[in-house]
Write a protein that holds these residues in place. Structure first.
Motif, PDB file in Angstrom:
ATOM      1  N   HIS A 134      24.288  81.664  84.742  1.00 14.13           N
ATOM      2  CA  HIS A 134      22.926  81.130  84.679  1.00 14.13           C
ATOM      3  C   HIS A 134      22.620  80.194  85.848  1.00 14.13           C
TER       4      HIS A 134
ATOM      5  N   ALA B 184      19.873  80.895  88.791  1.00 10.21           N
ATOM      6  CA  ALA B 184      18.784  79.952  89.078  1.00 10.21           C
ATOM      7  C   ALA B 184      18.798  79.552  90.549  1.00 10.21           C
ATOM      8  N   TYR B 185      19.982  79.278  91.073  1.00  8.90           N
ATOM      9  CA  TYR B 185      20.105  78.887  92.478  1.00  8.90           C
ATOM     10  C   TYR B 185      19.667  80.026  93.404  1.00  8.90           C
TER      11      TYR B 185
ATOM     12  N   GLN C 138      17.636  82.441  92.778  1.00 13.87           N
ATOM     13  CA  GLN C 138      16.204  82.693  92.649  1.00 13.87           C
ATOM     14  C   GLN C 138      15.378  81.673  93.435  1.00 13.87           C
TER      15      GLN C 138
ATOM     16  N   PHE D 121      17.953  72.993  92.027  1.00 13.48           N
ATOM     17  CA  PHE D 121      18.803  74.134  91.678  1.00 13.48           C
ATOM     18  C   PHE D 121      20.075  74.135  92.518  1.00 13.48           C
TER      19      PHE D 121
END
Length: 182
Positions: free
Chosen positions: A18, A22-23, A25, A32
Motif C-alpha cells: 500500500h 501510494a508513493y 502514484q 507519500f
C-alpha cells in the motif's frame, strides 16, 4: 506462534504494498515519499532506501525531512562526513528540527568531531527541555476547564515556541496573551 508470525508477515506485506503504491502514484507528493521512506528505514531495506532517495525530484531539496533521510542513509552506509553535511543541510532549512539536530550530534560524535558534538548536544538538550516543558503545559491545560490560559501561561508557551523555532505558533500565543487578563 507460527500463526502470529504469518499474520505479522502478511500485515508487513500489505503495508509495503500500500505504501509503495501510494508513493508510486504520487512521487512528487512529499508526504507519500516520507511515509514510504519511514517504512523502508523501519524495515532496514537499504537498497530500496537508496533507490527512493535517488529518485526524489529536485523540488524536494527544499524539504528538511528529505535531507534528514539522506543523512540517515549516509550514516547507515558508514559515511559520517556525508551524513554530517546532509543533516547540516536539513538544519539550514529548519534550524530547530529536533530530529535533524539530534542526528547531526550523533554524526559528529561518530566522526570524532568532539567540540562540535558538545555544542550540538547542548543545543539538543535545550530543544528537548523546551519541548518537554511545552508538552507539560499543554498536558495541564487539557485537564483544565478554562477555555483560555492566563496571560503568564500564554507568554510562557509563546517563549517556548520561539525556542523551538515555531514562530507562527509563538506569534499566535502572544496574541492570546495580549487578549487575556493577567
Amino acid at each position: 506462534a507460527r500463526e502470529q508470525r504469518n499474520h505479522r508477515d502478511q500485515e508487513y506485506d500489505d503495508a509495503r504494498r500500500h505504501l509503495e503504491f501510494a508513493y508510486r502514484q504520487r512521487p512528487t507528493e512529499p508526504r507519500f515519499a516520507s511515509a514510504w521512506l519511514d517504512f523502508l528505514f523501519n524495515v532496514a531495506d537499504n537498497e530500496a532506501i537508496n533507490t527512493a532517495l535517488t529518485a526524489l525530484p529536485p523540488e524536494f531539496d527544499e524539504r528538511a525531512e528529505l535531507w534528514v533521510y539522506r543523512g540517515e542513509a549516509a550514516l547507515n552506509q558508514g559515511d559520517k562526513d556525508q551524513a554530517t553535511r546532509w543533516f547540516e543541510q536539513a538544519l539550514k532549512i529548519g534550524p530547530r528540527r529536533i530530529d535533524a539536530n539530534n542526528q547531526l550530534a550523533q554524526a559528529l560524535r561518530q566522526a570524532g568531531q568532539s567540540e562540535r558534538f558538545e555544542r550540538q548536544t547542548e543545543l539538543c538538550k535545550r530543544l528537548a527541555r523546551a519541548f518537554r516543558d511545552l508538552s507539560g503545559i499543554y498536558s495541564v491545560l487539557r485537564k483544565q476547564s478554562a477555555q483560555t490560559p492566563d496571560r503568564k501561561t500564554s507568554l510562557r508557551i509563546s517563549s517556548l515556541c520561539t525556542e523551538l523555532g515555531w514562530e507562527d505558533e509563538a506569534r499566535a500565543w502572544r496574541l492570546v496573551a495580549n487578549s487575556t487578563r493577567p
